[in-house]
Design an enzyme around this catalytic site. Sequence first.
Site, PDB file in Angstrom:
ATOM      1  N   ARG A 152       0.829  -1.205   0.000  1.00  0.00           N
ATOM      2  CA  ARG A 152       0.000   0.000   0.000  1.00  0.00           C
ATOM      3  C   ARG A 152       0.867   1.260   0.000  1.00  0.00           C
ATOM      4  NH1 ARG A 152      -3.515  -0.467   5.188  1.00  0.00           N
ATOM      5  NH2 ARG A 152      -4.692   1.267   4.251  1.00  0.00           N
ATOM      6  N   HIS A 183      -0.916   7.260   7.263  1.00  0.00           N
ATOM      7  CA  HIS A 183      -1.579   7.426   8.551  1.00  0.00           C
ATOM      8  C   HIS A 183      -0.601   8.178   9.447  1.00  0.00           C
ATOM      9  CE1 HIS A 183      -3.007   3.719   6.577  1.00  0.00           C
ATOM     10  NE2 HIS A 183      -4.199   4.007   7.090  1.00  0.00           N
ATOM     11  N   HIS A 195      -5.657  -2.566  13.202  1.00  0.00           N
ATOM     12  CA  HIS A 195      -7.025  -3.068  13.129  1.00  0.00           C
ATOM     13  C   HIS A 195      -7.262  -4.111  14.223  1.00  0.00           C
ATOM     14  CE1 HIS A 195      -6.581  -1.534   8.966  1.00  0.00           C
ATOM     15  NE2 HIS A 195      -7.874  -1.313   9.055  1.00  0.00           N
ATOM     16  N   ASP A 264      -8.431   7.655  11.942  1.00  0.00           N
ATOM     17  CA  ASP A 264      -8.739   6.360  11.368  1.00  0.00           C
ATOM     18  C   ASP A 264      -9.988   5.837  12.088  1.00  0.00           C
ATOM     19  OD1 ASP A 264      -8.478   4.133   9.750  1.00  0.00           O
ATOM     20  OD2 ASP A 264      -6.378   3.780  10.260  1.00  0.00           O
TER      21      ASP A 264
END
Length: 492
Positions: A152, A183, A195, A264
């Site tokens: 990513r 981020h 996560h 986030d």
Amino acid sequence: MTHTERPPARTVLPVDLDEAAHRCLVAGFEGTTAVPDTLKRLIDRGLGGVILFTRNVRDAEQVRRLTDTLRALRPDLLVAIDNEGGGIGHLVAADAPEVPGSYALGVVDDPALTARCADALAGHLATLGITASYAPVADVQRQADNPIVRTRAFGDRAELVSRHLGAWIAATEARGIASCAKHFPGHGGTLTDSHHELAVDPRPYEELDLEPFRAAIAAGVPMLMSAHVVFPALDANRPATLSRRILRDLLRHELDFEGVLVSDALEMKAIADRYGEAAGARIALAAGADQVIVAVADLAVTLECRDAVLAALRDGVLGEERVREAAGRVQRLVERYATPAGEVAPWDAEAGLEAARRALGGQVPLAPVSGAHVVDLFPAPHPALNWGGEDLLTQVLAVDPTATGTAVAGEPVDLEGVAGEVLAKAGDAPLVVATCDAGLYPWQKRLRDLLVARRPGAVQVATGLPDGSAVCSYGRGRVNLRAVAEVLVGTR
């Protein structure tokens, strides 16, 4: 106080302050056509934005009708989506342009080509009435075992990432779409996926990757997204999303960012398990966030976060001035980006495939294989990052209909048994074994080694980061895999 007395009623907030508090929320929801009544009420009270996911997407025409419906409720509602490209995206069913993930773009290192890919994604968003994209990723892939950034990112060097961020942001802005670098202040130095649990980046201040965020700010990025990561060099006690030292002292004062800082998603376990979503919303806003995302479809969670913010305002725990400041930034953002473009100019539909092909350039040349049996090994899809179902066999079949294959998604119980089944199915056909981040998922390496030991001539492919295979696609986007297929079959 006697048992007959009641506690004093909480002060009712002024209407404009209530609206300001709602401006600080971004909500996910369920549905593709109808807008839930709870969401309508939130929008009526000033909700700052909604975030769309695969669950909200059936096809392009449906998405445009949905975004029109949402804006009919409130014209200044920001409609956003995660739109990084590559194998991560929510708009596959809406005919999203096919572009490789960011790492492949960094390998090519042609900022003009990166801009063309970003332009395609942004142009497509404009046709759908989506005016904010929570991309690009500004993280630097520092740790070989980082489980969440990887392809990513644009690469493993801050100056490379910075170069491509500028190209991406400028192209997105030219389409009238708000981009968001994430981020902050970086997720690439961690060994944990936020996560699932709280992540920590233990590096000293001078080794942190702030340069890409400085570059994004210099490029005029209108939004930044915070990381649910603890940086002991900056604040040993709280993750960046909840840290005044990071969000205000570093980002606002040192880096001089004046745009919207969005958190986030609060339901990520790094926040939800340790603080709870509602407390997370209150603390994040107090620390300096301007908007908090509650991406989960259950609007009851959004209401809990909203109520916690309103209660904190009434009790004086959260300052009125802080909320009005945040809402003012959001209002300036929506004034620039809430209204979709009218006629949308065409984009370069071939840019993504060109980039994927060029990312493979210079790798070990292969003798073409025909009628191969393709074994595609990859981890089970991440629960929070959509995966469009791309697989290597489908792309090989598009250029060689005689091919066969086996896909293994997630660790099998019996590796020896699977290896035997694969070899029996392959017969005498050439064998291609593709892995995706085998170093991170040891079962893939074990299964690959079992297959290669019995078929030493097997061609090895990596569809994640390089792992010593002959060919590496640097991502699992459809065009990444198509470029690999062309190399295998010899059509390029």
